[in-house]
Design a protein around this motif. Structure first.
Motif, PDB file in Angstrom:
ATOM      1  N   UNK A 225       0.861  -1.239  -0.090  1.00  0.00           N
ATOM      2  CA  UNK A 225      -0.107  -0.022   0.076  1.00  0.00           C
ATOM      3  C   UNK A 225       0.935   1.284   0.079  1.00  0.00           C
ATOM      4  N   UNK A 226       1.028   2.069  -1.010  1.00  0.00           N
ATOM      5  CA  UNK A 226       1.342   3.345  -1.120  1.00  0.00           C
ATOM      6  C   UNK A 226       0.539   4.445  -1.164  1.00  0.00           C
ATOM      7  N   UNK A 227       0.561   5.345  -0.004  1.00  0.00           N
ATOM      8  CA  UNK A 227      -0.196   6.537   0.039  1.00  0.00           C
ATOM      9  C   UNK A 227       0.311   7.539  -0.481  1.00  0.00           C
ATOM     10  N   UNK A 228      -0.167   8.469  -1.278  1.00  0.00           N
ATOM     11  CA  UNK A 228       0.306   9.722  -1.789  1.00  0.00           C
ATOM     12  C   UNK A 228      -0.395  10.810  -1.229  1.00  0.00           C
ATOM     13  N   UNK A 229       0.359  11.480  -0.494  1.00  0.00           N
ATOM     14  CA  UNK A 229      -0.361  12.581   0.558  1.00  0.00           C
ATOM     15  C   UNK A 229      -0.215  12.270   1.985  1.00  0.00           C
ATOM     16  N   UNK A 230       0.400  13.111   2.743  1.00  0.00           N
ATOM     17  CA  UNK A 230       0.418  13.071   4.162  1.00  0.00           C
ATOM     18  C   UNK A 230      -0.345  14.000   5.317  1.00  0.00           C
ATOM     19  N   UNK A 231      -1.605  14.227   4.516  1.00  0.00           N
ATOM     20  CA  UNK A 231      -2.362  15.135   5.635  1.00  0.00           C
ATOM     21  C   UNK A 231      -3.108  14.032   6.653  1.00  0.00           C
ATOM     22  N   UNK A 232      -4.176  14.279   7.129  1.00  0.00           N
ATOM     23  CA  UNK A 232      -4.992  13.461   7.895  1.00  0.00           C
ATOM     24  C   UNK A 232      -5.569  12.291   7.493  1.00  0.00           C
ATOM     25  N   UNK A 233      -6.146  12.292   6.261  1.00  0.00           N
ATOM     26  CA  UNK A 233      -6.452  11.269   5.406  1.00  0.00           C
ATOM     27  C   UNK A 233      -5.279  10.210   5.099  1.00  0.00           C
ATOM     28  N   UNK A 234      -4.001  10.861   4.632  1.00  0.00           N
ATOM     29  CA  UNK A 234      -2.964  10.016   4.480  1.00  0.00           C
ATOM     30  C   UNK A 234      -2.576   9.308   5.560  1.00  0.00           C
ATOM     31  N   UNK A 235      -2.473   9.975   6.814  1.00  0.00           N
ATOM     32  CA  UNK A 235      -1.903   9.299   7.904  1.00  0.00           C
ATOM     33  C   UNK A 235      -2.787   8.183   8.429  1.00  0.00           C
ATOM     34  N   UNK A 236      -4.028   8.525   8.368  1.00  0.00           N
ATOM     35  CA  UNK A 236      -5.072   7.390   8.939  1.00  0.00           C
ATOM     36  C   UNK A 236      -4.861   6.369   8.149  1.00  0.00           C
ATOM     37  N   UNK A 237      -4.596   6.547   6.747  1.00  0.00           N
ATOM     38  CA  UNK A 237      -4.824   5.223   5.862  1.00  0.00           C
ATOM     39  C   UNK A 237      -3.235   4.522   6.182  1.00  0.00           C
ATOM     40  N   UNK A 238      -2.366   5.244   6.297  1.00  0.00           N
ATOM     41  CA  UNK A 238      -0.952   4.473   6.594  1.00  0.00           C
ATOM     42  C   UNK A 238      -1.114   3.583   7.858  1.00  0.00           C
ATOM     43  N   UNK A 239      -1.743   4.221   9.011  1.00  0.00           N
ATOM     44  CA  UNK A 239      -1.806   3.389  10.251  1.00  0.00           C
ATOM     45  C   UNK A 239      -2.759   2.277  10.135  1.00  0.00           C
ATOM     46  N   UNK A 240      -3.895   2.359   9.551  1.00  0.00           N
ATOM     47  CA  UNK A 240      -4.604   1.270   9.191  1.00  0.00           C
ATOM     48  C   UNK A 240      -4.072   0.081   8.388  1.00  0.00           C
ATOM     49  N   UNK A 241      -3.134   0.725   7.152  1.00  0.00           N
ATOM     50  CA  UNK A 241      -2.522  -0.194   6.516  1.00  0.00           C
ATOM     51  C   UNK A 241      -1.346  -1.054   7.235  1.00  0.00           C
ATOM     52  N   UNK A 242      -0.799  -0.343   7.950  1.00  0.00           N
ATOM     53  CA  UNK A 242       0.560  -0.881   8.785  1.00  0.00           C
ATOM     54  C   UNK A 242       0.153  -1.681   9.788  1.00  0.00           C
ATOM     55  N   UNK A 243      -1.023  -1.483  10.319  1.00  0.00           N
ATOM     56  CA  UNK A 243      -1.703  -2.529  11.485  1.00  0.00           C
ATOM     57  C   UNK A 243      -1.994  -3.834  10.691  1.00  0.00           C
ATOM     58  N   UNK A 244      -2.260  -3.949   9.571  1.00  0.00           N
ATOM     59  CA  UNK A 244      -2.682  -4.983   8.982  1.00  0.00           C
ATOM     60  C   UNK A 244      -1.250  -5.808   8.612  1.00  0.00           C
ATOM     61  N   UNK A 245      -0.035  -5.309   8.788  1.00  0.00           N
ATOM     62  CA  UNK A 245       1.130  -6.073   8.499  1.00  0.00           C
ATOM     63  C   UNK A 245       1.731  -5.869   7.127  1.00  0.00           C
ATOM     64  N   UNK A 246       1.303  -5.081   6.321  1.00  0.00           N
ATOM     65  CA  UNK A 246       1.446  -5.147   4.856  1.00  0.00           C
ATOM     66  C   UNK A 246       2.411  -4.030   4.624  1.00  0.00           C
ATOM     67  N   UNK A 247       3.416  -3.944   3.973  1.00  0.00           N
ATOM     68  CA  UNK A 247       4.296  -3.106   3.505  1.00  0.00           C
ATOM     69  C   UNK A 247       3.941  -1.794   3.085  1.00  0.00           C
ATOM     70  N   UNK A 248       3.913  -0.662   3.705  1.00  0.00           N
ATOM     71  CA  UNK A 248       3.303   0.571   3.538  1.00  0.00           C
ATOM     72  C   UNK A 248       4.367   1.608   3.643  1.00  0.00           C
ATOM     73  N   UNK A 249       3.879   2.629   2.927  1.00  0.00           N
ATOM     74  CA  UNK A 249       4.806   3.728   2.466  1.00  0.00           C
ATOM     75  C   UNK A 249       3.776   5.034   2.204  1.00  0.00           C
ATOM     76  N   UNK A 250       4.251   6.192   2.816  1.00  0.00           N
ATOM     77  CA  UNK A 250       3.728   7.462   2.276  1.00  0.00           C
ATOM     78  C   UNK A 250       4.652   8.386   1.611  1.00  0.00           C
ATOM     79  N   UNK A 251       4.400   8.798   0.247  1.00  0.00           N
ATOM     80  CA  UNK A 251       5.141   9.875  -0.175  1.00  0.00           C
ATOM     81  C   UNK A 251       4.417  11.141  -0.229  1.00  0.00           C
ATOM     82  N   UNK A 252       4.873  12.222   0.320  1.00  0.00           N
ATOM     83  CA  UNK A 252       4.014  13.365   0.504  1.00  0.00           C
ATOM     84  C   UNK A 252       4.976  14.587   0.200  1.00  0.00           C
ATOM     85  N   UNK A 253       4.329  15.731  -0.086  1.00  0.00           N
ATOM     86  CA  UNK A 253       4.785  16.943  -0.388  1.00  0.00           C
ATOM     87  C   UNK A 253       5.480  17.522   1.183  1.00  0.00           C
ATOM     88  N   UNK A 254       4.580  17.636   1.940  1.00  0.00           N
ATOM     89  CA  UNK A 254       4.909  17.997   3.200  1.00  0.00           C
ATOM     90  C   UNK A 254       3.992  17.201   4.203  1.00  0.00           C
TER      91      UNK A 254
END
Length: 526
Positions: A225-254
């Motif tokens: 799972x790769x999240x593009x964007x690190x705002x509230x939506x992106x942070x929540x998406x990353x946490x939920x994905x990581x909790x599933x044990x899958x390889x997770x990344x966030x690429x964000x401008x800021x």
């Protein structure tokens, strides 16, 4: 200057000093200078590793530097670093005193390896003590100055040094200048303005950073799972994905996105009130609790489906990231008026943050464009600072909540003009002197003389890079279903960049979690 509680906290923090430091004050006969002398003396009373000298000869007075004993001060405050900037003062004391900054080890090494630019390694940041974005920039440059002797930095309180603000035509904060040497006034040129993180500043100073970054990113391997964007939506998406044990990344401008520019937050359920930067810090800390690869300062450029079903994201620096699923959470940005003069006079009278830039317009006449909650709140806040506020609304009535309208109309120095279409920003080549608008009832074009314009007309989704790739609404939003699916298989979206009807932090977080669960469901079905 400092109450007993703050002094006690300061004593505790100053125990972390690893070597002696001295505060060298350059003073004059002003009341502010007497306050500054009291401040540095009170700091010195909190630790036997801090000494004071009052014989400084810096051009800007009053000011004081923080120096390792025996060295010239490279961290300086021209003004009283109170309010939002008190943390900058505390960190400056600690870092000059040898306490290591809380910065990633590779960033510290990058800072230590920086060479001073040919046009000088001294930087000056003009700030407002009410600005919540300014401390990040001040602290970043102070950290660089503390770690690398080729650099020095001065925080300048614009409210205290109005002639300098006028001379340099500073109309927005923070504004950073680069000087040929540490003597203010010698060959200064603009380095940047607005919120900047330490990583952004270092990347700008390190000319080869983009190429090195691209090489590292290309070697990342495939994500689940790769999240593009690190705002509230992106942070929540990353946490939920990581909790599933899958390889997770966030690429964000800021990391944090638009929330970083939000001051008061009072509708985040279970938290009575907070500020955007505080919420972002909490989000970042939560994300770091999991095995999530956060790739900051990365702007997406393209998206495509590969032959094997994977999805590829191309970044501005040329790097390409591949993932089995993608979640787009690129958020939104301030909507612009798109009228002649707006771009030319941005940060020269045209502003978008009344909290940050409002104090620079003390005693002046300003306009607020927009009659929604943001516009009316901005007008109310500015009315307590400026001489006169004129609020312009395109519609025949204000859209803000009734309680805000009642407050607005109770203020004696506020004027409201309805049914008005802004047509042009007027200026003399260096700064704004007025605004032209059309009365929509009569088509008559009128002009208003003023010195500042605050634009508060909503947000635009950051989806320009996706045109022709995904289905977008007429407003440029990514079309999603109730689970966050987009028109491309394996690609999901969440937050303010989507057709989700309400743009709220708490909703963005929920949509991020929703999209992440949908992405995981897609993974296990594959």
């Amino acid at each position: 200057m400092l109450d007993a509680n703050i002094k006690q906290q300061l004593k505790t923090y100053l125990q972390m000093l690893r070597h002696p430091i001295e505060l060298v004050a350059s003073l004059d006969n002003s009341d502010k200078a007497r306050d500054m002398e009291q401040l540095v003396q009170e700091i010195a009373e909190c630790s036997d590793r801090v000494s004071v000298r009052l014989d400084g000869d810096y051009n800007l007075r009053p000011s004081f530097s923080i120096a390792k004993q025996g060295e010239e001060g490279r961290v300086r405050f021209a003004g009283l670093p109170m309010g939002h900037e008190f943390t900058s003062l505390l960190l400056g004391l600690l870092h000059v005193g040898g306490h290591p900054p809380k910065v990633e080890a590779d960033v510290i090494e990058q800072i230590k390896g920086l060479e001073a630019p040919a046009n000088g390694g001294h930087f000056e940041t003009v700030i407002s003590l009410s600005c919540h974005n300014c401390p990040d920039v001040v602290q970043a440059f102070n950290t660089i100055a503390a770690l690398n002797p080729a650099f020095s930095h001065t925080m300048i309180d614009g409210g205290m040094f109005q002639p300098l603000v006028e001379q340099r035509k500073v109309m927005a904060v923070p504004t950073v200048f680069q000087a040929s040497n540490s003597a203010t006034g010698n060959s200064t040129e603009s380095f940047g303005s607005g919120r900047m993180t330490l990583e952004e500043i270092v990347a700008k100073l390190d000319t080869g950073a983009a190429q090195k970054d691209a090489a590292k990113l290309n070697a990342k391997g495939e994500f689940d799972v790769l999240i593009v964007g690190g705002g509230p939506a992106g942070a929540a998406a990353a946490i939920y994905a990581a909790r599933k044990g899958v390889k997770t990344g966030i690429a964000t401008e800021r990391f944090g996105g638009q929330v970083l520019d939000t001051l008061g937050i009072e509708n985040f359920i279970s938290v009575k009130e907070t500020e955007g930067p505080k919420l972002v810090a909490a989000l970042e800390q939560h994300v770091k609790e999991y095995d999530i690869d956060v790739m900051n300062l990365q702007r997406a450029k393209g998206l495509q489906k590969l032959a094997d079903g994977k999805v590829e994201v191309e970044l501005e620096n040329g790097a390409k990231l591949t993932s089995k699923t993608i979640i787009l959470s690129t958020g939104a940005r301030w909507r612009e008026m798109n009228v002649p003069g707006e771009a030319e006079y941005r940060n020269k009278g045209v502003a978008y943050c009344p909290h940050c830039d409002g104090p620079l317009y003390k005693g002046k006449r300003v306009a607020v464009i927009g009659g929604g909650n943001s516009g009316v709140e901005a007008a109310i806040d500015l009315a307590g600072i400026v001489k006169e506020v004129t609020l312009f609304e395109f519609d025949t009535k204000l859209k803000a909540d009734a309680v805000l309208q009642k407050k607005l109309y109770s203020l004696p120095n506020v004027k409201v003009i309805l049914n008005a279409l802004t047509t042009e920003v007027n200026g003399d080549g260096t700064k704004v002197y007025g605004l032209s608008y059309k009365d929509r009832a009569t088509d008559e074009v009128k002009q208003v003389e003023l010195e500042g314009i605050f634009v508060q007309i909503g947000l635009l989704p950051n989806t320009d890079w996706l045109k022709g790739t995904l289905e977008l609404s007429k407003h440029g939003e990514i079309v999603v279903d109730h689970k966050g699916h987009t028109s491309m298989e394996g690609v999901f979206a969440a937050g303010d960049c989507t057709t989700a009807p309400y743009k709220q932090i708490i909703i963005a977080m929920g949509e991020g979690a929703n999209a992440s669960l949908a992405a995981f469901d897609h993974l296990i079905r594959q």
